[in-house]
Design a protein around this motif. Structure first.
Motif, PDB file in Angstrom:
ATOM      1  N   PRO A 169       0.784  -1.237   0.000  1.00  0.00           N
ATOM      2  CA  PRO A 169       0.000   0.000   0.000  1.00  0.00           C
ATOM      3  C   PRO A 169       0.821   1.295   0.000  1.00  0.00           C
ATOM      4  N   SER A 170       2.156   1.205  -0.124  1.00  0.00           N
ATOM      5  CA  SER A 170       2.954   2.437  -0.118  1.00  0.00           C
ATOM      6  C   SER A 170       2.706   3.263  -1.373  1.00  0.00           C
ATOM      7  N   ILE A 171       2.713   4.577  -1.206  1.00  0.00           N
ATOM      8  CA  ILE A 171       2.426   5.566  -2.254  1.00  0.00           C
ATOM      9  C   ILE A 171       1.057   5.317  -2.884  1.00  0.00           C
ATOM     10  N   PRO A 172      -0.023   5.481  -2.109  1.00  0.00           N
ATOM     11  CA  PRO A 172      -1.373   5.219  -2.632  1.00  0.00           C
ATOM     12  C   PRO A 172      -1.763   6.097  -3.809  1.00  0.00           C
ATOM     13  N   LYS A 173      -1.134   7.272  -3.956  1.00  0.00           N
ATOM     14  CA  LYS A 173      -1.483   8.129  -5.101  1.00  0.00           C
ATOM     15  C   LYS A 173      -1.114   7.476  -6.427  1.00  0.00           C
ATOM     16  N   MET A 174      -0.248   6.445  -6.366  1.00  0.00           N
ATOM     17  CA  MET A 174       0.117   5.701  -7.568  1.00  0.00           C
ATOM     18  C   MET A 174      -0.823   4.528  -7.802  1.00  0.00           C
ATOM     19  N   GLY A 175      -1.881   4.443  -6.994  1.00  0.00           N
ATOM     20  CA  GLY A 175      -2.822   3.346  -7.145  1.00  0.00           C
ATOM     21  C   GLY A 175      -2.499   2.145  -6.282  1.00  0.00           C
ATOM     22  N   ALA A 176      -1.497   2.277  -5.392  1.00  0.00           N
ATOM     23  CA  ALA A 176      -1.111   1.155  -4.536  1.00  0.00           C
ATOM     24  C   ALA A 176      -2.242   0.811  -3.574  1.00  0.00           C
ATOM     25  N   SER A 177      -2.338  -0.474  -3.231  1.00  0.00           N
ATOM     26  CA  SER A 177      -3.381  -0.912  -2.312  1.00  0.00           C
ATOM     27  C   SER A 177      -2.939  -2.188  -1.606  1.00  0.00           C
ATOM     28  N   ALA A 178      -3.789  -2.641  -0.686  1.00  0.00           N
ATOM     29  CA  ALA A 178      -3.517  -3.871   0.054  1.00  0.00           C
ATOM     30  C   ALA A 178      -4.215  -5.072  -0.583  1.00  0.00           C
ATOM     31  N   PHE A 179      -4.561  -4.978  -1.855  1.00  0.00           N
ATOM     32  CA  PHE A 179      -5.324  -6.037  -2.513  1.00  0.00           C
ATOM     33  C   PHE A 179      -4.622  -7.390  -2.415  1.00  0.00           C
ATOM     34  N   GLY A 180      -3.304  -7.408  -2.645  1.00  0.00           N
ATOM     35  CA  GLY A 180      -2.560  -8.664  -2.610  1.00  0.00           C
ATOM     36  C   GLY A 180      -2.633  -9.331  -1.257  1.00  0.00           C
ATOM     37  N   TYR A 181      -2.627  -8.526  -0.193  1.00  0.00           N
ATOM     38  CA  TYR A 181      -2.729  -9.075   1.158  1.00  0.00           C
ATOM     39  C   TYR A 181      -4.095  -9.746   1.366  1.00  0.00           C
ATOM     40  N   LYS A 182      -5.145  -9.066   0.901  1.00  0.00           N
ATOM     41  CA  LYS A 182      -6.498  -9.613   1.062  1.00  0.00           C
ATOM     42  C   LYS A 182      -6.646 -10.921   0.296  1.00  0.00           C
ATOM     43  N   LEU A 183      -6.027 -10.974  -0.883  1.00  0.00           N
ATOM     44  CA  LEU A 183      -6.109 -12.190  -1.682  1.00  0.00           C
ATOM     45  C   LEU A 183      -5.384 -13.348  -0.984  1.00  0.00           C
ATOM     46  N   ALA A 184      -4.218 -13.040  -0.406  1.00  0.00           N
ATOM     47  CA  ALA A 184      -3.485 -14.071   0.328  1.00  0.00           C
ATOM     48  C   ALA A 184      -4.315 -14.593   1.495  1.00  0.00           C
ATOM     49  N   GLN A 185      -4.947 -13.697   2.215  1.00  0.00           N
ATOM     50  CA  GLN A 185      -5.763 -14.108   3.356  1.00  0.00           C
ATOM     51  C   GLN A 185      -6.989 -14.902   2.908  1.00  0.00           C
ATOM     52  N   GLN A 186      -7.554 -14.516   1.752  1.00  0.00           N
ATOM     53  CA  GLN A 186      -8.692 -15.254   1.205  1.00  0.00           C
ATOM     54  C   GLN A 186      -8.355 -16.730   1.009  1.00  0.00           C
ATOM     55  N   PHE A 187      -7.103 -17.003   0.595  1.00  0.00           N
ATOM     56  CA  PHE A 187      -6.686 -18.376   0.348  1.00  0.00           C
ATOM     57  C   PHE A 187      -5.996 -19.007   1.575  1.00  0.00           C
ATOM     58  N   GLY A 188      -6.131 -18.349   2.723  1.00  0.00           N
ATOM     59  CA  GLY A 188      -5.675 -18.939   3.971  1.00  0.00           C
ATOM     60  C   GLY A 188      -4.194 -18.801   4.259  1.00  0.00           C
ATOM     61  N   LEU A 189      -3.496 -17.911   3.548  1.00  0.00           N
ATOM     62  CA  LEU A 189      -2.067 -17.731   3.790  1.00  0.00           C
ATOM     63  C   LEU A 189      -1.849 -16.769   4.955  1.00  0.00           C
ATOM     64  N   ARG A 190      -0.856 -17.085   5.766  1.00  0.00           N
ATOM     65  CA  ARG A 190      -0.515 -16.214   6.895  1.00  0.00           C
ATOM     66  C   ARG A 190       0.154 -14.938   6.403  1.00  0.00           C
ATOM     67  N   MET A 191      -0.004 -13.882   7.207  1.00  0.00           N
ATOM     68  CA  MET A 191       0.568 -12.583   6.867  1.00  0.00           C
ATOM     69  C   MET A 191       1.473 -12.095   7.989  1.00  0.00           C
ATOM     70  N   ILE A 192       2.509 -11.354   7.623  1.00  0.00           N
ATOM     71  CA  ILE A 192       3.291 -10.574   8.577  1.00  0.00           C
ATOM     72  C   ILE A 192       2.725  -9.153   8.510  1.00  0.00           C
ATOM     73  N   ALA A 193       2.299  -8.634   9.645  1.00  0.00           N
ATOM     74  CA  ALA A 193       1.608  -7.336   9.670  1.00  0.00           C
ATOM     75  C   ALA A 193       2.398  -6.275   8.905  1.00  0.00           C
ATOM     76  N   PRO A 194       1.791  -5.653   7.910  1.00  0.00           N
ATOM     77  CA  PRO A 194       2.505  -4.647   7.106  1.00  0.00           C
ATOM     78  C   PRO A 194       2.588  -3.297   7.804  1.00  0.00           C
ATOM     79  N   ARG A 195       3.625  -2.547   7.460  1.00  0.00           N
ATOM     80  CA  ARG A 195       3.739  -1.162   7.924  1.00  0.00           C
ATOM     81  C   ARG A 195       4.650  -0.403   6.966  1.00  0.00           C
ATOM     82  N   ALA A 196       4.553   0.905   7.017  1.00  0.00           N
ATOM     83  CA  ALA A 196       5.336   1.757   6.122  1.00  0.00           C
ATOM     84  C   ALA A 196       6.828   1.638   6.428  1.00  0.00           C
TER      85      ALA A 196
END
Length: 399
Positions: A169-196
């Motif tokens: 999601p860094s630099i959202p003005k470029m269209g960045a988002s957390a979509f990839g994270y949501k997709l990973a979670q949808q398929f049951g993959l673990r995440m490391i909490a993101p931060r800037a």
């Protein structure tokens, strides 16, 4: 590369995201004879490449090693970095006769424009007959017995393998988002909490009051958090601190930790102050510090010390306090400027969920995650682009 407006909607591989990692992966996979479709929400591919390095793209670093990357699993990046090195990418740049130079500390930039790197990647995609669809909004992804179905605002796309290269999601003005994270979670993959990460640090009102008049002042410094330190330029801002040294240390800083700053790393300040007291006893502290630091910074420190009018009247102990204020300035940020200005994102898809050789999710055959969306983050200076190239190639060779 063929940029498709209306075309068939089935391919061996669909890649979500036409940034650095996605473009690299598409070129490699396409040249293996796989049919590839890139889906990108922006109106142009490689937007982060285009704006990087002041428009000249810091495309890699000569000194890239696994030690330049942060991850919960520091071993994960080794295979990809070894499989496609900085020298391999440099060879590709030279093949396209793109002139480049080393700016500092191994950082390589185009002599011309970052668009040359984008054009090179697009040409590599054409060689593999990869196709691209721009301005596509992804609505959702499902998996069935034959592969994946990607629902978009322009119809469905079907594929055997799906590569997620959507970044963080860094630099959202470029269209960045957390979509990839949501997709990973949808398929049951673990995440490391993101931060800037690689982001300026901010301070509360009380801390800012100490250096409110210093915005725009820069100084070479050694900045440390715990045992981690970086020796690069530091810049005072209206919100706090920035500059390469601060961006670097921001990836290691956590709430509640102090940042320790040496603003004269090449000088023994205490020795210099004692010499000045002996040779120029009538001078004011701010004047003497002005020989070591930018004038406004020197005045700020002198005002904070509030010592005698003349250097002659400073005791050894007080000179020690002055030296510590220069060499061991300790400040505690109250946060960062966040994703708005962060160059990259720390955290992401847990690497224990992925093969380090292929980047395929071990629990979801045919699903791949590459680039910034994965929990591997480089230092400042071209390392994150190298991660995009290396991870893109690793997946492209196997997907």
């Amino acid at each position: 590369m063929t940029i498709v407006r209306r075309a068939h909607n089935t391919a061996d591989i669909v890649i979500l995201g036409a940034g650095a990692a996605g473009l690299m992966c598409a070129g490699i996979a396409g040249q293996r004879g796989r049919s590839v479709m890139l889906l990108e929400q922006a109106r142009a591919p490689g937007e982060k490449i285009r704006i990087s390095g002041g428009g000249r793209c810091n495309f890699t670093n000569l000194h890239t090693t696994p030690a330049n990357f942060l991850s919960q699993n520091p071993q994960f990046c080794k295979s990809a970095l070894k499989g496609f090195t900085q020298q391999d990418f440099i060879a590709l740049v030279e093949k396209y006769r793109i002139a480049y130079h080393e700016k500092t500390r191994g950082q390589l930039f185009c002599d011309g424009s970052s668009q040359q790197i984008i054009d090179m990647l697009l040409d590599e995609n054409r060689r593999g007959d990869a196709q691209m669809r721009l301005g596509v909004g992804i609505l959702g992804v499902t998996k069935n017995d034959s592969g994946f179905v990607v629902a978009t605002d322009q119809g469905e796309y079907r594929c055997q393998s799906l590569v997620v290269a959507t970044g963080g999601p860094s630099i959202p003005k470029m269209g960045a988002s957390a979509f990839g994270y949501k997709l990973a979670q949808q398929f049951g993959l673990r995440m490391i909490a993101p931060r800037a990460a690689l982001v300026p640090l901010t301070f509360d009102v009380a801390a800012l009051a100490q250096f409110k008049d210093l915005a725009g002042v820069a100084v070479d410094a050694v900045v440390s958090v715990g045992k981690t330190k970086f020796d690069e330029a530091l810049l005072f801002t209206h919100r706090g601190l920035s500059g390469p040294a601060i961006l670097q240390i921001s990836s290691y800083w956590r709430d509640g930790l102090d940042v320790v700053i040496d603003m004269a790393p090449t000088r023994d300040v205490l020795v210099a102050l004692k010499e000045a007291r002996r040779e120029r006893p009538r001078q004011e502290l701010a004047t003497v510090l002005g020989d070591l630091l930018p004038k406004r910074l020197a005045q700020m420190i002198a005002d904070k010390i509030a010592g005698p009018p003349r250097l002659a009247d400073f005791s050894d102990k007080l000179l020690g306090t002055v030296a510590a204020a220069v060499k061991e300035w300790r400040v505690r940020p109250n946060g960062t400027e966040g994703y708005r200005t962060a160059e990259v994102t720390l955290g992401g898809v847990d690497t224990t969920e992925l093969s380090s050789k292929t980047f395929e999710a071990t629990s979801v055959p045919g699903l791949y995650f590459i680039g910034e969306v994965v929990d591997v983050t480089g230092h400042l200076g071209g390392f994150n682009f190298q991660w995009a190239w290396s991870s893109g190639v690793a997946a492209g060779r196997h997907v």
